[in-house]
Structure formats: structure tokens, C-alpha cells
Enzyme design. Structure first.
Site, PDB file in Angstrom:
ATOM      1  CB  SER A 609      32.237  90.351  57.657  1.00 62.98           C
ATOM      2  OG  SER A 609      30.975  89.861  57.286  1.00 62.98           O
ATOM      3  NE  ARG A 610      31.702  97.181  53.641  1.00 68.42           N
ATOM      4  CZ  ARG A 610      32.127  97.196  52.417  1.00 68.42           C
ATOM      5  NH1 ARG A 610      31.303  96.959  51.430  1.00 68.42           N
ATOM      6  NH2 ARG A 610      33.391  97.440  52.159  1.00 68.42           N
ATOM      7  CB  VAL A 611      26.761  90.291  56.703  1.00 67.25           C
ATOM      8  CG1 VAL A 611      25.641  89.509  57.321  1.00 67.25           C
ATOM      9  CG2 VAL A 611      26.467  90.587  55.258  1.00 67.25           C
TER      10      VAL A 611
END
Ligand code: ATP
Ligand code: MG
Length: 751
Positions: A609-611
Site C-alpha cells: 500500500s503506497r500510502v
């Protein structure tokens, strides 16, 4: 001595006399006594038998009474139970029947209203065709013509036509033959208008009884319509789009229609007209409609709608939304003057609709107050806020390791039957009571699958905040193509109203296939894997619309969970790579893990999850800090451990904790956990409290642990659910409590 012998003889003689004398006496005494004893015994026996007889009688009677009482109690209990059951069954059936009746009532109302309107239309046409009425309309002809002539102008389409041609076709159509003066007037005005652009009119004058009255003028592709038939059609259309409530009767609708006709005020309708050149496979090519734009809606004769998808010099490609049996070459097409749009709003919640917003759940027409275009510009950079609020899915593995934030786009990717839909549905169910609107877009799925999903969401109480948009496998490619855009438009309504939205596209691979079909039919050049070149743009413009809006725009958000199906785990195929690069992370599901029983089958190594942590609570961040490490180590070591049996102690410990962690990440469907519960379980396992417990027992350990803390240690659970970072003291307390519980649990298992 002699003396002694005499005494002895005397004694013997005395003894013999006493014996013979006393024998009879003693015998009598004994006989009497025996007789007395016998009688006493007989009496006792008699009394005993009497007593036992009486006792037996009493006992049986008592037992019988007791039994009767017991039986009566059991019968009463059972009958009460049965009554309760019966009542419940009756209530359930009653509710079902009621909803069925309600849906039938709505269906009948809708249908009868359509039939009534159609009948009224026919009746009105018959009425207008009567000579006396028709004569009445003739009086309006002059006024109509003047109005038309006031409005005529050349459109950009006419001007570009005149660049290549000298003559522009002009047709004047009326219900009755027109006076000479009228025709002259039209010719004069049109010639004057065209002179200014060096063009000439070619005027045709026609009469058409179908007009019923009034007249219309067509210049190029533009029609200025002042006919009675057109007014009538528009009136009926308006009535069809007007919600009918129970107070409306056929008479009142008829009255409204007649009122409109008796106070007939000629009005001019301006629209562009084209015609179908050819039609096949849900696609048609049109001629005319000079000023039409991409994405505009057109209406075919008979009411079917279509959307413009291709504009070429000389021909226009249009996809047809509905049944197209009634369309043939030569059918007239009218420009409606609106972009493709769908009804939006609160009324769509709890409903199942098709991509055009029409209900397909049999619960009656949806009278939504607003519509939104299905294609809409994505919010710009300044309109967005960073993704920092968590969007809990209730799935441990996701909330801890691949956190999703509000406004994020997280791809769910995996082979068929790996639990992709299950994750999305769990996420929807977990939004209950969180003031989030959910939208589930089903593209190219079976009707039965969608029906199951609907029933499940309803049973879990999730339908009250959910809309299902269904473009099933039997729908045309064009309908499947617009489905995710319609869903997004419905979601945007809530996002721009400041609410949080969760939208699931299930799935975008089928969407890409539908778009490929459409593009090939529209003769667009095909690229990689025969997909058109703009398939990346198709999905990026769709997913870019998910955002977290800035506070000035209401602070709403739309979180997207697009689903992509891979073939044999190949994530490097065209559509999967596109979707991976567009989204902010992916949840990768693996068939092998699924088959091993690891469900949800999330491959933690490939999922990201790049967040990241910005969308996690401080507690979860703290708890899940070393999880990835444990799992990565486990994966590495388990591969080696397969080859040799001899492993050292530290490897054994790493394997054991990894195994337990993997087991702790398993979760059944429809059982979302709160953030606090997830943190509690993962904390307990990662701190090694489960090391003494068998892997197979982990699920039970988890269940019991949560139950214990929910029931008996609510203060700790409340603290955990707040999501604050654990202080050292609190951590120690938590450890002590979990340790104590784990000991008890392990003892309970071994005892
Ligand atoms: P498709 O490719 O057909 O759309 P899918 O990837 O969406 O499939 P699902 O339909 O969600 O997969 O699930 C497939 C099967 O796996 C279903 O029978 C479902 O009940 C089961 N399943 C999914 N998740 C879990 C879980 N966490 N626990 C147990 N069973 C599960
Ligand atoms: Mg599925």
C-alpha cells in the site's frame, strides 16, 4: 464317703422326678409362646401386606399425578415454543409477502401508468386528427412560422458543410398545404442568411399528416420543430418522467394532458437530426448530426438511447444502450443535448440498478432528484487532500500490513476463485455504522452471483448504505463499458456532498474486455493483446476520480477497490500492469495460498500500500511494525527447512513464530474485526504469547482472547479501539493480562 453317695443318689432321684414333672410344663410354656409368636408374626405379615398395598397404591397415584404434571408442563412448554416458532415463521413470511406485494404494486403502477400514457397518446392523436380540431391548429401557423424564423441560425456544422458544398438543404414541412406567402417568406429569410456565408438554399416544401398541425423547418441537420405531434410527444415524455404517487389517478393524468392541449401555446423545439446508415452488434453508424460531440446521448425513433463514441469525417459511431431490434438503416436519430448521465442521490441506496440507473430489483421506479454525467473531470491537485485517514476493511491482514486510506485506490488482484470479491464484500460490510456510502459495480458477472451478493449484503444489514450497479455477462459491451463510470458518478454525488464513499469495481479485466470488443467493432486499431491504445487512459481517467477532497470542497472522499483477474498469476500481462501502475498499491491473492487454506490468500510479500502508515492508527503502526519482518523471515526459512530436518534453535523459533503469525492472519468471511481487536490479536501473537499453543488452536485462541477482553477487560478494549500509541505502562499491563490468559488457555487445552 457313704454320706456323699446317698446325697448323690437323692439328687439323681430328685432330678429325674423334676425332669418328668417339668417336661410337660416347659413344653406347654414353649407351645404357648410359639403360638403367640406365630399369631404375632401372622398379624405383622398381614399388617405389612396391607401397609405395602396401601403404600403402593399411593405411590402409583402420586407418580401418576407427577407424570401428568410433567407431561402438561412439557406440552405447555413445547406448544409455547411451537407457537413462538410459528409466529416467527408467520412474521417472516408476512414480511416477505409484504415486500413482494409492495414490489408488485409498484411494478403494476409503473406498468399501468406507462400503458395509460400510451393510450392517452393514441387518444390525443385521434382527437387532434379530427377536422374541427385540426382547423383550430391552422390558426397558429403564422405565429409558429414567425417564431421559427426568429430563431434560425447557422450552426458550426452547417458552416463547415458549406466550405465544401455550395448548397444547403432546407425543408419546410407542415401538416396542411401552406399558403404561398409563407413559403416565400421562408425562402427570403433563408437566402439572406446563407448569402452572408456565400451559400445557397435548396428549399423543399412538404406536407405530412403525421405532424397533426403546425410546421417545422429543417436547415442542414438542425430542425426547428413547431408541430403538434412533437409537442404531444414532449408532453407525454415529461409525464413519464414525473413521479406518480398514490393520489394520482388516470383521470388526473388525463386531465393534465388535456389541460396542456386545450391551452396549446405553440412552442418551438430545436434539435439536430441524423439517420442510421448501418447497424450491427450494438453499434451503429450515423449520418448527419453535424455538431454532435463525443459522449453525447442520442435518441432513436422509438425511444432507445445511444452514446456517441466515434466521430469520423462523414460518419459517426454510436453505441446503443438498449434493445436495438427496432433500429434499422434509415431510422431517425435525434440529438438530445445532454451528455450520458445517470440518476444519483440517496434514493439509490439499497437498490440494484443497471448502468443507466434503471432499477432491476423490482422495487419500483427510482425518482432521483438529480443526475450526474457519467464522465466527469477528476479533481485537480489543489482540490485534493493527502490520504491520511484510515479506511478499515475489518480484515486483519489488510488493516495491519496493507493499510488502506480514505481516497486511496487499492487494487485487488489475483487468479479466479481466490477470494477477491470476498475481500471487497467484507470491506463493505465493515462500513456499517461508519457513515460511509458503498457502491458495488458488478461487470460481466453472472446474475446469480450478483443476486447472492445482494442477499448477503442485505442479511448483514449493509444494503441500507449500498448501491449495486449490475452489468451482467449478458449485457451488451456498451452497457458493461459504462458501468464503472455510472458507479463513479453515483459515488461522486456523495463525495462532493462531503461524505466518504467506498467503490468496488468487480472487475476491471472484464471491463477492459468489453471496451476491446467495443473498440474492435468501431474499427479502432488494436494494440497490445488486441486492446485499443487508450485502454490505459480508460482506467486511469476512471480511477483518478477517486480522491480525498480538500476541506474547502467538503472534505469528502472516494476510496476505490478495483479488482483485476489474472491468468495463472501473471501480473505482467497488459491490463494488470496498467492497473498496478495506476493504483496506489495492490493486494495480491495467490491460488497456492488459497489452496493451502490460508484465507484470505494474501501474498504479503507482493502486496503493498503506497500510502502506507499515513493511513494507519498509531496503535496499528506500533503493533504491526515487525510483522512484515517475521513473515519475510518465515517465508525465507520455510523454503530451506523443507530440504533438511536439522535446523538450529533460532531457526526453529523463527519458523514457529512465523507459522503462528500466518495462522493468526487467517480470517473467515463476514467476520470483520475492529482495529482494537486486530491490534490485540497481532500483539499477542507477535509478542510470543501463542508460542506454546498449537498452530491449529490459534483460531480458537484468537476467538477466546477477543471474547475475554470484550467481556471482562472492557477498559483495555476501549483504550485499544481508540487507536492511540501504547504507553510503556499500558504495554506491560497488556502483556501481563494476555500472558495470564494465554497460560489459562494453554492449561485448559492440556488439562
Ligand atoms: P471469481 O474469480 O469467480 O470472481 P473471486 O476471486 O472473487 O472469484 P470469491 O468468489 O470471493 O473469489 O471466493 C471464492 C471462494 O472462496 C468462495 O467460495 C468463498 O466462499 C471462498 N472464500 C473467500 N474468502 C474466504 C475466506 N476468508 N474464508 C473462507 N472462504 C473464503
Ligand atoms: Mg469475484
Amino acid at each position: 464317703m457313704e454320706h456323699f453317695i446317698y446325697a448323690l443318689i437323692n439328687f439323681a432321684l430328685l432330678a429325674i422326678i423334676v425332669f418328668f414333672a417339668g417336661r410337660k410344663l416347659i413344653a406347654r410354656i414353649f407351645r404357648d409362646r410359639r403360638e403367640r409368636i406365630d399369631t404375632a408374626l401372622d398379624e405383622a405379615e398381614k399388617a405389612l401386606s396391607e401397609v405395602s398395598e396401601v403404600a403402593e397404591d399411593n405411590y402409583i397415584a402420586e407418580a401418576e399425578a407427577e407424570l401428568e404434571k410433567e407431561a402438561a408442563r412439557i406440552i405447555a412448554d413445547r406448544s409455547a415454543e411451537m407457537q413462538k416458532e410459528n409466529r416467527q415463521i408467520l412474521e417472516r413470511h408476512g414480511a416477505l409477502l409484504q415486500s413482494e406485494v409492495e414490489s408488485m404494486r409498484k411494478d403494476v403502477l409503473d406498468r399501468s401508468r406507462d400503458l395509460t400514457l400510451e393510450a392517452l397518446h393514441c387518444q390525443a392523436i385521434a382527437l387532434m386528427s379530427e377536422k374541427s380540431v385540426a382547423e383550430e391548429f391552422r390558426k397558429h401557423e403564422k405565429a409558429i412560422l414567425e417564431k421559427i424564423l426568429d430563431r434560425i441560425c447557422l450552426t458550426p456544422g452547417d458552416l463547415s458543410y458549406l466550405v465544401h458544398h455550395d448548397v444547403l438543404y432546407v425543408t419546410l414541412t407542415s401538416a396542411f398545404p401552406l399558403e404561398e406567402g409563407f413559403v416565400k417568406l421562408v425562402e427570403e429569410r433563408v437566402t439572406k442568411m446563407l448569402d452572408a456565408v456565400n451559400g445557397k438554399p435548396s428549399l423543399w416544401v412538404l406536407t405530412d399528416e403525421a405532424c397533426l398541425g403546425g410546421l417545422k423547418l429543417r436547415i442542414g441537420d438542425t430542425v426547428y420543430d413547431g408541430t403538434v405531434s412533437n409537442s404531444l410527444e414532449q408532453m407525454i415524455k415529461k409525464l413519464k418522467n414525473y413521479p406518480l404517487d398514490s393520489a394520482d389517478t388516470v383521470e388526473s393524468v388525463e386531465e393534465q394532458l388535456m389541460e396542456g392541449l386545450t391551452h396549446y401555446a405553440p412552442s418551438i423545439d430545436k434539435y439536430q437530426l441524423g439517420r442510421v446508415v448501418s447497424i450491427s452488434d450494438g453499434i451503429c453508424w450515423l449520418d448527419g448530426l453535424a455538431d454532435i460531440m463525443y459522449g453525447e446521448i442520442v435518441e432513436f425513433e422509438g425511444g432507445t438511447e445511444g452514446m456517441i463514441q466515434d466521430i469520423e469525417p462523414g460518419r459517426i459511431g454510436c453505441v446503443i444502450f438498449d434493445k436495438y431490434e427496432c433500429i434499422e438503416s434509415g431510422t431517425k436519430v435525434r440529438r438530445v443535448g445532454k451528455m450520458a448521465s445517470v440518476p444519483v442521490g440517496e434514493k439509490l441506496l439499497g437498490r440494484v440498478v443497471d448502468p443507466l440507473g434503471k432499477p432491476i430489483d423490482g422495487l419500483g421506479t427510482i425518482w432521483a432528484e438529480e443526475t450526474r454525467p457519467i464522465e466527469y473531470k477528476a479533481p485537480g491537485i489543489t482540490a485534493r487532500k493527502s490520504v491520511c485517514a484510515p479506511m478499515h476493511t475489518g480484515i486483519k491482514a489488510i488493516d495491519a500490513l496493507i493499510p488502506i486510506g480514505k481516497g486511496q485506490r487499492e487494487l485487488i488482484i489475483g487468479d479466479r476463485q481466490t477470494g477477491k470479491t470476498a475481500i471487497a464484500l467484507d470491506a463493505i460490510i465493515n462500513q456499517k455504522g461508519k457513515n460511509t456510502v458503498c457502491i458495488y459495480v458488478a461487470i460481466g458477472q453472472k446474475d446469480t452471483t450478483v443476486a447472492e451478493i445482494y442477499e448477503k449484503l442485505k442479511a448483514e444489514g449493509a444494503m441500507s448504505y449500498t448501491t449495486i450497479i449490475c452489468a451482467n455477462a449478458s449485457c451488451s459491451a456498451s452497457i458493461q463499458y459504462i458501468a464503472p463510470f455510472s458507479g463513479t458518478a453515483m459515488g461522486e454525488y456523495f463525495m462532493y456532498a462531503g461524505k466518504d464513499v467506498l467503490i468496488v469495481y468487480d472487475d476491471l479485466s472484464k471491463h477492459a474486455v468489453a471496451y476491446r470488443e467495443l473498440s474492435l467493432l468501431l474499427h479502432r486499431p488494436s494494440g497490445r493483446e488486441a486492446y485499443p491504445g487508450d485502454v490505459f487512459y480508460l482506467h486511469s481517467r476512471l480511477l483518478e476520480r477517486s480522491a480525498r477532497l480538500a476541506d474547502e470542497l467538503g472534505g469528502g472522499s472516494m476510496t476505490a477497490l478495483p479488482i483485476i483477474e489474472t491468468q495463472s498469476g501473471d501480473i505482467s500481462a497488459y491490463i494488470p500492469t496498467n492497473a498496478i501502475s495506476i493504483t496506489d498499491g495492490q493486494i495480491f491473492l495467490e491460488t497456492d495460498l488459497f489452496n493451502e487454506g490460508q484465507r484470505p490468500a494474501i501474498n504479503v510479500g507482493l502486496s503493498v500500500s503506497r500510502v502506507g502508515g499515513a493511513a494507519q492508527t498509531k496503535l496499528m503502526k506500533q503493533v504491526s511494525g515487525n510483522l512484515r519482518m517475521i513473515l519475510a523471515q518465515y517465508r525465507e526459512l520455510s523454503t530451506f527447512a523443507q530440504f533438511g530436518a536439522d535446523v538450529d534453535e533460532s531457526t526453529k523459533a523463527a519458523l514457529s513464530s512465523g507459522e503462528r503469525m500466518m495462522a493468526a492472519l487467517k480470517q473467515p468471511r463476514y467476520a470483520p474485526l475492529t482495529d482494537g481487536e486486530t491490534a490485540l490479536v497481532l500483539f499477542a501473537v507477535s509478542e510470543g504469547f501463542a508460542s506454546a499453543i498449537e498452530v491449529a488452536q490459534i483460531a480458537e485462541f484468537e476467538k477466546e482472547l477477543i471474547k475475554e477482553f470484550k467481556d471482562r477487560k472492557q477498559d483495555i478494549m476501549t483504550c485499544l479501539n481508540k487507536g492511540e500509541k501504547l504507553s510503556d505502562d499500558f504495554k506491560e499491563r497488556l502483556k501481563a493480562e494476555i500472558g495470564e490468559f494465554a497460560e489459562r488457555f494453554a492449561y485448559g487445552r492440556t488439562a
